[in-house]
Write an enzyme that holds these catalytic residues in place. Structure first.
Site, PDB file in Angstrom:
ATOM      1  N   SER A  36       3.460   5.666  -4.006  1.00  0.00           N
ATOM      2  CA  SER A  36       3.411   5.800  -2.553  1.00  0.00           C
ATOM      3  C   SER A  36       4.696   6.437  -2.015  1.00  0.00           C
ATOM      4  O   SER A  36       4.974   7.594  -2.323  1.00  0.00           O
ATOM      5  CB  SER A  36       3.131   4.430  -1.938  1.00  0.00           C
ATOM      6  OG  SER A  36       2.735   4.562  -0.608  1.00  0.00           O
TER       7      SER A  36
ATOM      8  N   ASP B 211      -8.536   4.211  -1.580  1.00  0.00           N
ATOM      9  CA  ASP B 211      -7.231   3.882  -0.995  1.00  0.00           C
ATOM     10  C   ASP B 211      -7.305   4.077   0.515  1.00  0.00           C
ATOM     11  O   ASP B 211      -7.582   5.175   1.012  1.00  0.00           O
ATOM     12  CB  ASP B 211      -6.191   4.823  -1.630  1.00  0.00           C
ATOM     13  CG  ASP B 211      -4.763   4.536  -1.201  1.00  0.00           C
ATOM     14  OD1 ASP B 211      -4.555   4.007  -0.090  1.00  0.00           O
ATOM     15  OD2 ASP B 211      -3.849   4.860  -1.976  1.00  0.00           O
TER      16      ASP B 211
ATOM     17  N   HIS C 149      -4.858   0.999  -3.101  1.00  0.00           N
ATOM     18  CA  HIS C 149      -3.450   1.370  -3.077  1.00  0.00           C
ATOM     19  C   HIS C 149      -2.566   0.346  -3.784  1.00  0.00           C
ATOM     20  O   HIS C 149      -1.364   0.511  -3.830  1.00  0.00           O
ATOM     21  CB  HIS C 149      -3.001   1.509  -1.606  1.00  0.00           C
ATOM     22  CG  HIS C 149      -1.749   2.318  -1.409  1.00  0.00           C
ATOM     23  ND1 HIS C 149      -1.689   3.672  -1.617  1.00  0.00           N
ATOM     24  CD2 HIS C 149      -0.512   1.942  -1.001  1.00  0.00           C
ATOM     25  CE1 HIS C 149      -0.465   4.114  -1.345  1.00  0.00           C
ATOM     26  NE2 HIS C 149       0.281   3.082  -0.982  1.00  0.00           N
TER      27      HIS C 149
END
Lengths: 445, 282
Positions: free
Chosen positions: B149, B226, B260
């Protein structure tokens, strides 16, 4: 008054008597009629009864007759059996009474082979020949059969030796640990077995003499275990009772990397293969319907995928080969079981795995297909030289961009049986197979 | 350069340790995690730097990502720093979860009140490697970088801004084009000011367009389910488009069903470490 009363009474009585008479006559008439009916009825019944009796009697008569006949036959058979038994008893009694008991045990044997006497001098003319033979005195011979065959003058003395086999160069395959050699018998007569001879080639290209010999190979092919990274000279001899043939022409086998030819009989009719057998072309021409032919019971017309299989050596080790394409070639490259359905596309079923390149108006698309499913991947640099690494033990099939040494994707699958490399083109284009390449280190980590 | 060991646990035949030190770039005490594989006991090992995402510390990766077995197998030291300076007592640093504490964005801030402490880019690319090489059995020429991320963004920009420094790079659900997404715009305007041209120096998509250096081979995994992907925070298509045009090798895998979280990272960590090992152990 009494007279009239009496007269009246008399008249009444006479009237009454007259009535009675009438009644009597009527009754008498009725009775007569009834009697007639009864008599008739009685006659009818009698008739029916006698008819029925006749019928039943006839049936019983038949029954009686057939039963008597059957009984008679049984008695006859019984009589015959008695006669046969009587004969058997007489024979047994005779044997029992005979003097020479050994005669009973005597067996009928076929006679021993006669022995032809050597040819006597002056026993032949230009057109005749006197043949004598002896036999065993114990044999009983009914007759003799004599066979003869002219012997050709120019037959060489060692005509019993077989001819050397012919190695089928395009049907031999190899990998780092082994080689599969196939050959034609080279003889019309059956051969007992074959000997495969191999010698290692030194680095200076010389043959180092026969180092290994595999004998008693029963069929026209042999899978030989070899050392990695060497070159071998292999030849075959046919062997029968007379001895071994001369050596066949030699084939050079290299155990660097995996080597195979394309199985041209598995090629889709629209595919043409170059002369060296490693480049395939899918041209723009119309489907050549006149080239219909059956391969493994399926007509090649039904092949949907324009593809061909490779003849990978059946060894469960690691194999690596590369495929060269153009940026725009829409290909399918991978492996498939030999009996994969050719009427479906490579990768669309569970008997084939392939990397597929699709060209859309906006971008290049890559799929890694098995059973019709592909992961969703983006690749930014289009591979033009693709490395394919197959590892039977680990159950992996990996694809690489060789120029970048970049790993693209790995299938994880347990291969139930041997697979064949497959090469397909979805649109006109060309593709070249490169093998005998040592697998780069990054391919089998 | 003094290190204090905070914890040590035997793991996968090696040791998962956490250290603390006084950082000169960040001007505060910083913790980082380091995994030493069995091979480190007898020889020098290559190093993989892992950059975590928003709200993480040095703990999340070492407890949730499942990296130790693969690191042990391939003989790789994994270093996982924290995601921002801590305890600097800056006003507003704890107001949002996506800016300030736990959200350093791996930049060197130029705006007040962040510029003194929020220098994660220099920390990760300069100070930390020097520290690691001085204290652990590392091969300084063989390092690689990865992250998730915001950390994925960090890994990509570190690699693109330092051609040749990292032998391998990969990312999990990275923020690919921060100047175009809400997270990036919020962070960059806060740390770097309103001049958007200064933001581009920390944007992987922009950097890729002008990258020149040794060939890269980038592996990116992205969960298809996600929520941040669908919220247009990650924008991988932009990066892929630029890399396709500039012929920067990328393999981008969209993984169906994955989100995620660290569950997603755990699922593909082996593939990534194997990818790094290919270059680190070459």
């Amino acid at each position: 008054m009494t007279r009239n009363h009496l007269q009246g009474k008399v008249a009444e009585m006479e009237n009454f008597a007259g009535h009675l008479e009438e009644i009597f006559l009527t009754v008498e008439e009725n009775f007569g009629r009834r009697e007639q009916h009864l008599e008739q009825h009685y006659n009818d019944v009698l008739q029916t009864l006698s008819q029925r009796y006749d019928e039943r009697a006839a049936g019983l008569e038949e029954e009686k007759k057939s039963k008597l006949e059957a009984l008679y036959r049984q008695l006859l058979a019984c009589g015959q059996a008695l006669d046969a038994s009587k004969e058997l008893i007489e024979t047994a009694q005779e044997i029992y009474r005979s003097r020479d008991k050994r005669l009973f045990l005597k067996v009928c044997v076929s006679p021993s082979a006669p022995v032809i006497n050597p040819q006597m001098p002056n026993s032949a003319t230009q057109t005749s020949l006197r043949v004598c033979w002896s036999l065993f005195s114990d044999d009983t011979v009914e007759y003799y059969e004599l066979y003869y065959r002219p012997v050709l003058e120019d037959m060489p003395a060692d005509s019993t030796l077989p001819s050397p086999p012919v190695i089928k160069q395009r049907e031999c395959t190899s990998c780092p640990e082994a080689a599969l050699i196939r050959w034609e018998s080279g003889n019309t007569n059956p051969v007992d077995s074959y000997n495969v001879e191999l010698s290692e080639m030194g680095t200076d290209g010389t043959e180092s003499g026969v180092t290994e010999s595999i004998v008693a190979v029963p069929t026209c092919q042999c899978l030989i275990q070899l050392q990695t990274g060497r070159r071998y000279l292999i030849s075959v001899r046919a062997v029968n009772i007379g001895g071994p043939s001369d050596r066949s022409d030699v084939i050079i086998v290299s155990t660097t990397g995996t080597f195979f030819h394309l199985l041209e009989e598995t090629a889709h009719p629209c595919l043409s293969i170059s002369e060296d057998g490693f480049t395939m072309f899918y041209g723009d021409e119309e489907f050549p319907f006149y080239e219909c032919k059956y391969v493994h019971c399926v007509c090649v017309c039904t092949y949907r995928c324009v593809a061909v299989l490779g003849d990978l050596i059946p060894v469960r080790g690691r194999h690596y080969w590369e495929v060269e394409v153009d940026d725009g070639t829409e290909f399918r490259i991978g492996v498939a079981y030999v009996d994969t359905e050719r009427s479906s596309y490579l990768g669309a079923n569970n008997t084939s795995w392939c990397m597929r390149h699709i060209l859309t108006p906006t971008r290049h698309k890559y799929e890694f297909l098995h059973n019709g499913w592909s992961p969703d991947l983006r690749i930014t640099v289009n591979p033009v030289r693709i490395g394919v690494a197959l590892d039977y033990e680990r159950g992996t099939l990996s694809f690489f961009n060789v120029d970048l040494e970049q790993h693209l994707h790995t299938f994880h699958c347990h291969f139930q049986s041997y697979v064949h490399p497959c090469f397909g083109l979805d649109n006109p284009g060309a593709l070249t197979v490169h093998n005998s390449i040592e697998a780069p280190e990054y391919t089998f980590t | 350069m003094a290190l204090t060991q905070v914890s040590s646990n035997k793991c996968a035949g090696g040791f998962q340790k956490v250290f603390e030190h006084d950082s000169t770039e960040l001007k505060c005490k910083m913790k980082f995690a380091v995994y030493l594989p069995p091979k480190a006991e007898t020889g020098k090992c290559p190093v993989m730097y892992w950059l975590s995402g928003l709200t993480c510390t040095e703990q999340n990766f070492i407890t949730k990502a499942g990296s130790q077995l693969a690191a042990a197998e391939h003989g790789i030291i994994i270093v996982a720093p924290d995601t921002s300076p801590r305890g600097c007592d800056i006003e507003g640093e704890n107001e949002s979860w996506d800016f300030g504490t736990g959200a350093g964005f791996y930049v060197d801030a130029t705006e007040e009140p962040w510029k003194t402490n929020y220098r994660m880019y220099s920390y990760v690319t300069e100070e930390l490697p020097k520290l690691i090489n001085a204290n652990f059995p590392t091969d300084p020429d063989r390092t690689s970088i990865s992250g998730h991320s915001m950390g994925g963004h960090g890994a990509l920009i570190c690699a693109l801004k330092n051609p040749g420094k990292y032998k391998a790079v990969s990312a999990f659900a990275p923020i690919c084009n921060p100047v175009q997404c809400p997270w990036g715009q919020k962070a960059f305007s806060g740390y770097l000011g309103s001049d958007r041209s200064t933001w581009e120096a920390y944007d992987a998509t922009v950097l890729a367009a002008s990258y020149s250096g040794p060939q890269l081979d980038i592996l990116i995994d992205q969960g298809r389910d996600d929520q941040f992907l669908s919220a247009s925070q990650l924008l991988p298509d932009n990066l892929i488009a630029v890399c396709s045009e500039k012929k920067i090798p990328v393999v981008f895998r969209l993984q169906p069903g994955y989100d995620h979280s660290y569950f997603f990272i755990f699922s593909f960590m082996n593939d990534h470490i194997k990818h790094h090992a290919k270059f680190l152990n070459a």
